[in-house]
Enzyme design. Structure first.
Site, mmCIF file in Angstrom:
data_model
loop_
_atom_site.group_PDB
_atom_site.id
_atom_site.type_symbol
_atom_site.label_atom_id
_atom_site.label_comp_id
_atom_site.label_asym_id
_atom_site.label_seq_id
_atom_site.Cartn_x
_atom_site.Cartn_y
_atom_site.Cartn_z
ATOM 1 N N ASP A 74 0.779 -1.257 0.000
ATOM 2 C CA ASP A 74 0.000 0.000 0.000
ATOM 3 C C ASP A 74 0.810 1.306 0.000
ATOM 4 O O ASP A 74 1.786 1.440 0.753
ATOM 5 C CB ASP A 74 -0.862 0.100 1.262
ATOM 6 C CG ASP A 74 -1.612 -1.149 1.604
ATOM 7 O OD1 ASP A 74 -1.544 -2.121 0.852
ATOM 8 O OD2 ASP A 74 -2.267 -1.146 2.652
ATOM 9 N N GLU A 103 -10.609 -2.243 4.299
ATOM 10 C CA GLU A 103 -9.263 -1.736 4.588
ATOM 11 C C GLU A 103 -9.091 -0.345 3.959
ATOM 12 O O GLU A 103 -9.856 0.060 3.078
ATOM 13 C CB GLU A 103 -8.200 -2.674 3.986
ATOM 14 C CG GLU A 103 -8.273 -4.099 4.502
ATOM 15 C CD GLU A 103 -7.157 -5.002 3.968
ATOM 16 O OE1 GLU A 103 -6.562 -5.727 4.772
ATOM 17 O OE2 GLU A 103 -6.881 -4.999 2.757
HETATM 18 C C1 FRU Z 1 -3.965 -3.577 2.715
HETATM 19 C C2 FRU Z 1 -3.356 -3.995 4.031
HETATM 20 C C3 FRU Z 1 -3.710 -3.000 5.128
HETATM 21 C C4 FRU Z 1 -2.599 -3.177 6.115
HETATM 22 C C5 FRU Z 1 -1.423 -3.428 5.210
HETATM 23 C C6 FRU Z 1 -0.384 -4.341 5.794
HETATM 24 O O1 FRU Z 1 -3.311 -4.055 1.596
HETATM 25 O O2 FRU Z 1 -3.786 -5.300 4.362
HETATM 26 O O3 FRU Z 1 -4.995 -3.185 5.672
HETATM 27 O O4 FRU Z 1 -2.416 -2.057 6.928
HETATM 28 O O5 FRU Z 1 -1.929 -3.991 4.018
HETATM 29 O O6 FRU Z 1 0.756 -4.378 5.017
#
Ligand code: FRU
Length: 506
Positions: free
Chosen positions: A48, A227
């Site tokens: 992300d 998310e």
């Molecule tokens: C989304 C996610 C988020 C989390 C991160 C962990 O892709 O699952 O919810 O904070 O990646 O790397």
């Protein structure tokens, strides 16, 4: 660990990485796959985008990063900066895991009024501390929100001594804080993903948080956990609307990870959607966890992670894994009575497309038109813009001498745009990868314009001025260097414009 949580973590590929934590050898380099104008880390794993903010003439892009492996692992915040959103300089890692856990996704703000007391115009990062030990021990409260600040343009960061600032009330998925200043109420508002809904909080100082409301338990798509949310205003016909982005994994329109959105009102406490129809920011398989930059004035700039948890840990690039989408400018548009979110590449991307321009006008495609002599060597890094006064069935086929082909087109009967990567090269790394992925056309005009951005292993399709968007990866074994147009119903193209980025590959 609860069964549901185990399932969601193993779907994300978390389990293998966080429990086993084996450092696998780095696969042989695949430099032909390195994008030229999309950000990718020099090496190792990225997911992300985080903490995106514009500050003193610089765009900051932080990102989920595991600097010691090519697969997801203990999360750090990597850092890159840019003056123009297309040429990126990777910076030293900004945030490292600590005794409270890994550094999961979050946002960053410029604290112009020094509300937190760290200093005027301090950059403050608000992120999730994910405690892998607590998770393993079966605790429900292993994700909490913390802050850190930088007084030197994001170069060095100090974590707040009293972290976490927002403690988990007992929700296993409690993460990804997106914070922005709510001017009407003179307070910070945090939009947080809390398992199957969004929870809003407010704070006067980024340290003390009060719960405002919840949204979405029974609304929108719920194929997977919610998310990486974002909440921001956009104006349409002089009226302010609030847009709420919510990424979900899995459960996207073409399976796996994707980002849905709601358009509605926010009164400083509660978000009320105007329509409850599920709408997607991007219908392709490869745009996830995208949120917008803070502090950009009237521009609302979005950037996503150009991958999908279905296969992100396996894509055949080395010595890095994964890239971001191009930054995109968001707007609202009305079609009939429905309000849609549109995304278009930021103008800086169009301005970059200056090299080797070829413009063809009034092309009639009856059956097949081979453009190889008129658009020699389209190569793998280019922008193609196609306009027609009468959209009808067509397929644009990019191919190579190995018989690999990527097909991008419009199916009139189904009224959908599509990208078919079934035969576009290497897909042996995941059965979830190959396929034809479609997106509805929302525009109702006979005329259409379609912009396609290619950069080595990706195509981003923006149709009808960004009303329909589709982002897809592909991994050809040789550059797709032949371009043909096909149309059984006789497509007339008013203009086809082809240009390449005036930027050297990293
Ligand atoms: C989304 C996610 C988020 C989390 C991160 C962990 O892709 O699952 O919810 O904070 O990646 O790397």
């Amino acid at each position: 660990m609860k069964k549901a949580l185990l399932l969601s973590l193993s779907l994300l590929g978390f389990l293998d990485a966080s429990l086993a934590q084996t450092t696998k050898p780095i696969p042989p380099a695949t430099l032909q796959y390195r994008p030229a104008y999309h950000f990718s880390p020099a090496k190792m794993w990225m997911n992300d985008p985080n903490g995106m903010v514009y500050h003193n003439g610089t765009y900051h892009l932080f990102f989920q990063h595991y600097p010691d492996g090519m697969e997801w692992g203990p999360m750090h915040w990597g850092h890159a900066t840019s003056k123009d959103l297309v040429s990126w300089q990777e910076q030293p890692i900004a945030l490292y895991p600590d005794s409270l856990g890994y550094i999961f996704s979050g946002s960053a703000v410029v604290d112009a009024n020094n509300t937190a007391g760290f200093g005027k115009n301090a950059l403050v990062a608000i992120f999730t501390h994910h405690d892998p030990k607590g998770e393993k021990a079966g605790s429900k409260t292993f994700q909490n929100q913390s802050i850190a600040y930088s007084l030197d343009e994001g170069k060095t960061w100090k974590k707040y001594a009293q972290n976490p600032v927002l403690k988990n009330p007992g929700i296993t998925d409690f993460r990804d804080p997106k914070v922005s200043w709510y001017e009407a109420g003179k307070k910070w508002v945090m939009t947080l993903a809390t398992k199957d809904r969004i929870t809003f909080y407010s704070s006067p100082n980024l340290k003390d948080w009060t719960k405002l409301s919840e949204f979405g338990e029974k609304l929108g798509a719920h194929g997977g956990v919610w998310e990486c949310p974002d909440l921001f205003p956009l104006t349409l016909e002089g009226k302010t609307h609030w847009v709420l982005l919510v990424s979900i994994n899995p459960g996207g329109p073409n399976s796996g990870s994707a980002t849905q959105y709601f358009v509605g009102q926010f009164d400083g406490k509660t978000f009320t959607p105007g329509s409850t129809k599920t709408q997607w920011v991007d219908y392709g398989k490869d745009d996830y966890a995208g949120v917008t930059y803070g502090n950009t004035g009237n521009r609302r700039i979005f950037q996503g992670w150009m991958s999908n948890w279905e296969y992100a840990n396996q894509v055949p690039t080395s010595p890095w894994r994964n890239a971001m989408t191009v930054p995109r400018e968001l707007a609202l548009r009305k079609v009939g009575t429905s309000v849609y979110l549109t995304s278009q590449p930021v103008k800086e991307v169009s301005q970059l497309m200056q090299a080797g321009r070829v413009t063809l006008q009034n092309l009639t495609v009856s059956q097949e038109l081979d453009l190889s002599s008129r658009l020699p060597n389209p190569g793998d890094k280019l922008q193609l813009k196609l306009s027609t006064k009468q959209l009808t069935d067509f397929a644009l086929v990019l191919s190579n001498s190995r018989g690999e082909e990527l097909v991008i087109g419009y199916d009139k009967k189904a009224n959908e745009y599509y990208v078919d990567r079934s035969k576009a090269g290497n897909s042996s790394f995941s059965t979830k990868f190959p396929g034809r992925h479609a997106a509805p056309r929302y525009a109702t005009t006979p005329a259409a314009d379609i912009t396609m951005l290619f950069d080595g292993t990706s195509v981003e399709l923006f149709a009808d001025n960004g009303l329909t968007v589709l982002t897809e990866l592909f991994f050809p074994n040789e550059v797709l260097n032949t371009l043909k147009l096909k149309s059984s119903s006789g497509l007339v193209i008013t203009q086809l414009d082809c240009a390449k980025p005036a930027l050297a590959v990293k």
